[in-house]
Every structure is written in C-alpha cells, then in structure tokens.
Scaffold this active site. Structure first.
Site, PDB file in Angstrom:
ATOM      1  N   ASP A 138       0.820  -1.201   0.000  1.00  0.00           N
ATOM      2  CA  ASP A 138       0.000   0.000   0.000  1.00  0.00           C
ATOM      3  C   ASP A 138       0.861   1.261   0.000  1.00  0.00           C
ATOM      4  O   ASP A 138       0.343   2.377  -0.122  1.00  0.00           O
ATOM      5  CB  ASP A 138      -1.002   0.002   1.155  1.00  0.00           C
ATOM      6  CG  ASP A 138      -0.357  -0.098   2.526  1.00  0.00           C
ATOM      7  OD1 ASP A 138       0.886  -0.169   2.608  1.00  0.00           O
ATOM      8  OD2 ASP A 138      -1.102  -0.113   3.535  1.00  0.00           O
TER       9      ASP A 138
ATOM     10  N   ASP B 296      -1.006  -6.205  -0.278  1.00  0.00           N
ATOM     11  CA  ASP B 296      -1.460  -5.602   0.966  1.00  0.00           C
ATOM     12  C   ASP B 296      -2.973  -5.421   0.970  1.00  0.00           C
ATOM     13  O   ASP B 296      -3.557  -5.008  -0.034  1.00  0.00           O
ATOM     14  CB  ASP B 296      -0.826  -4.214   1.141  1.00  0.00           C
ATOM     15  CG  ASP B 296       0.454  -4.245   1.941  1.00  0.00           C
ATOM     16  OD1 ASP B 296       0.729  -5.248   2.622  1.00  0.00           O
ATOM     17  OD2 ASP B 296       1.187  -3.238   1.893  1.00  0.00           O
TER      18      ASP B 296
ATOM     19  N   LYS C  59      -1.233  -9.502   2.776  1.00  0.00           N
ATOM     20  CA  LYS C  59      -0.551  -9.027   3.984  1.00  0.00           C
ATOM     21  C   LYS C  59      -1.462  -8.063   4.718  1.00  0.00           C
ATOM     22  O   LYS C  59      -2.144  -7.244   4.094  1.00  0.00           O
ATOM     23  CB  LYS C  59       0.771  -8.335   3.653  1.00  0.00           C
ATOM     24  CG  LYS C  59       1.531  -7.842   4.898  1.00  0.00           C
ATOM     25  CD  LYS C  59       2.932  -7.362   4.564  1.00  0.00           C
ATOM     26  CE  LYS C  59       2.983  -6.021   3.894  1.00  0.00           C
ATOM     27  NZ  LYS C  59       2.452  -4.911   4.765  1.00  0.00           N
TER      28      LYS C  59
ATOM     29  N   GLU D  89       8.872  -4.099  11.021  1.00  0.00           N
ATOM     30  CA  GLU D  89       9.267  -2.786  10.504  1.00  0.00           C
ATOM     31  C   GLU D  89       9.721  -1.844  11.609  1.00  0.00           C
ATOM     32  O   GLU D  89       9.045  -1.674  12.620  1.00  0.00           O
ATOM     33  CB  GLU D  89       8.115  -2.137   9.728  1.00  0.00           C
ATOM     34  CG  GLU D  89       8.510  -0.782   9.159  1.00  0.00           C
ATOM     35  CD  GLU D  89       7.536  -0.214   8.148  1.00  0.00           C
ATOM     36  OE1 GLU D  89       7.762   0.927   7.689  1.00  0.00           O
ATOM     37  OE2 GLU D  89       6.565  -0.905   7.802  1.00  0.00           O
TER      38      GLU D  89
END
Length: 279
Positions: free
Chosen positions: A49, A88, A118, A186
């Site tokens: 995204d 995503d 995801k 992340e």
C-alpha cells in the site's frame, strides 16, 4: 497461468520452509515493468500500500483503496513468473470484522491472482489471521511500525524500545500461532528483531529491523533512489535514478528548446521515388 509457470512459482509453504536457511529477498512492485525486473531476483514481490505514497503522491498509506490495490496487483501479476506475489490489504479493508477481512482478501486473490495477502496488526489481528488461514487464504503479518496506524503511534517512530518490546514480542508470537506464514518487522530495535527471529517458527522479514531476520524487504522506489529528498536511515540506495532522470529530462528540454532534437536520425524519410506532400 500455464502449468510450467505454476511449477516455477514460489508459494507460501516454500517461504515458510526457508526459516533459518537461505535469506529471503523481497521488494515491492506496483507496475508490470518493475515487477518483471524484481521477479528475476526476488523470492517475494509485495504489492504494497506504499503505492499511495510512491506513485499517487499521498501523504500516507491511509488513502489507499481496495480498488487501487487490485488495479496495481493486476499490473504486477502480468510481470511475475517465479516470485511469490503478496498484496497488501489497505486500511479499512479488514479491521471491522473477520467476515469483512475474508470477503476483501478473497476478492483481492481472485482478481489479482496473488498467492497471499498481507495485513497489519499483532494480537488484535490474530483471530482474523486464524480465520483467514483456516479458509485457504495465506497471510503475511506485519508488526512493529505499522504505517496504517501511524496516527495512533504518533508518527513513524522506532518501535520496541524499553518495555514496548514486550508488546511487539507478544504480537509476533500471536500472529505466528494464528497461522501467518511470515512476519514483516518494521522499524524495530535490532535486538528485539533478533529475539523475535529466534523465538518464532516462521520467517521474519525485516525493514529497518535486523540483519538477523530471515529476510529483508525494501520499497523498490527507495532503494533505487527515485525520490531525491527521501532517505530513511534503514534504506540503502543502490542507484540514484531520481537524480539521473532529472539530468536526462533537463538535457531533453534544453535540446528541444535549442533545436538540437530531433535530428535527421529521429525522423522518417519518404520512400524512394515517393513524392512530397503538397502544401
């Protein structure tokens, strides 16, 4: 897709089996040409995204729609032959209920041909991940800094410092136990990413996390240097395409204005014996 391509293409169990072995190489793609380039070298191609910021000029990922993800997913699918393609689920497409998540994930898979989706979230999304995977939808989880929650997190801050590491560790365990075949970490501390990688039985894929992760992912536009004014600490630039493109465009503009382009080699001649077009 032909049976030959089906045999070559990586699937979620192949990525899961790579835990603790050969590092998993991942990059993003949003278009067919870039998908073809990264497919030749990557194990996983993510239609992220991040397309909202990389291609559409949005200030965050929050404005990305399901229709945008499907459109770019279809484009990427045309360039993929061997890598695992993951798409995503955008903000608002899965948080409301497990039923909403299933309907939208099933639509994404059916309309793009991807092999997995995801979604962001840890303990709060564990039951959704369990629901999806029990119904044949492979899920890659995403914890740590979750860009769709940037407002709640107070910005793009490093996650997992101090006691906050306990929360992210719980998230990692929860999504792993719920059936995620891989987990993106992340912008977490290096030590936390290392602990999580050692603790959970599924591959970790780091972005601003740790070299100890089972794999790494970057936004392709970032590592190619397409954005000249954006250089996060965790991104290594392997090219400076933005700067090079700017120089090329400037040279083109100068030649057009000076009459240097086009020259005779760039225009078409009349056929031998052909006449001139009358004025």
């Amino acid at each position: 897709m032909s049976s030959e391509l089906s045999k070559k293409a990586l699937m979620p169990p192949d990525i899961l089996a790579r835990k603790g072995s050969r590092p998993i190489v991942c990059l993003t793609a949003y278009t067919t040409p870039i998908a073809s380039l990264v497919d030749a070298h990557c194990d996983v191609v993510l239609v992220g995204d991040s397309v909202g910021m990389a291609l559409h000029g949005l200030p965050s990922t929050l404005g990305v729609t399901l229709e945008m993800m499907i459109l770019h997913g279809q484009a990427v699918r045309r360039g993929i032959n061997q890598a695992l393609m993951v798409v995503d689920l955008p903000f608002g497409a899965y948080e409301e209920s497990r039923g909403q998540a299933f309907r939208n994930a099933a639509r994404v898979m059916a309309e793009t041909g991807c092999a997995a989706v995801k979604l962001e979230g840890g303990e709060n999304m564990a039951e959704t991940i369990r629901f999806l995977t029990a119904r044949g939808i492979p899920v890659m989880a995403h914890i740590g800094l979750t860009p769709q929650s940037v407002n709640a997190l107070g910005g793009y801050k490093v996650q997992g410092r101090g006691r906050d590491g306990e929360r992210i560790l719980r998230d990692a365990v929860a999504v792993s136990e719920a059936g995620a075949f891989a987990v993106v970490l992340e912008k977490t501390t290096e030590s936390l990413a290392r602990v999580i990688t050692e603790k959970i039985p599924v591959p970790t894929i780091g972005i601003g996390a740790s070299g100890a992760c089972d794999g790494q992912i970057l936004v392709t536009d970032d590592m190619l240097g397409i954005f000249t004014d954006f250089r996060p600490k965790f991104v290594k630039r392997y090219a400076e395409l933005g700067r090079n493109a700017g120089q090329a465009i400037a040279a083109y503009a100068a030649e057009v204005r000076s009459g240097q382009f086009p020259t005779s080699e760039h225009v078409f001649r009349d056929a031998p014996g052909g006449g001139q077009v009358a004025n």
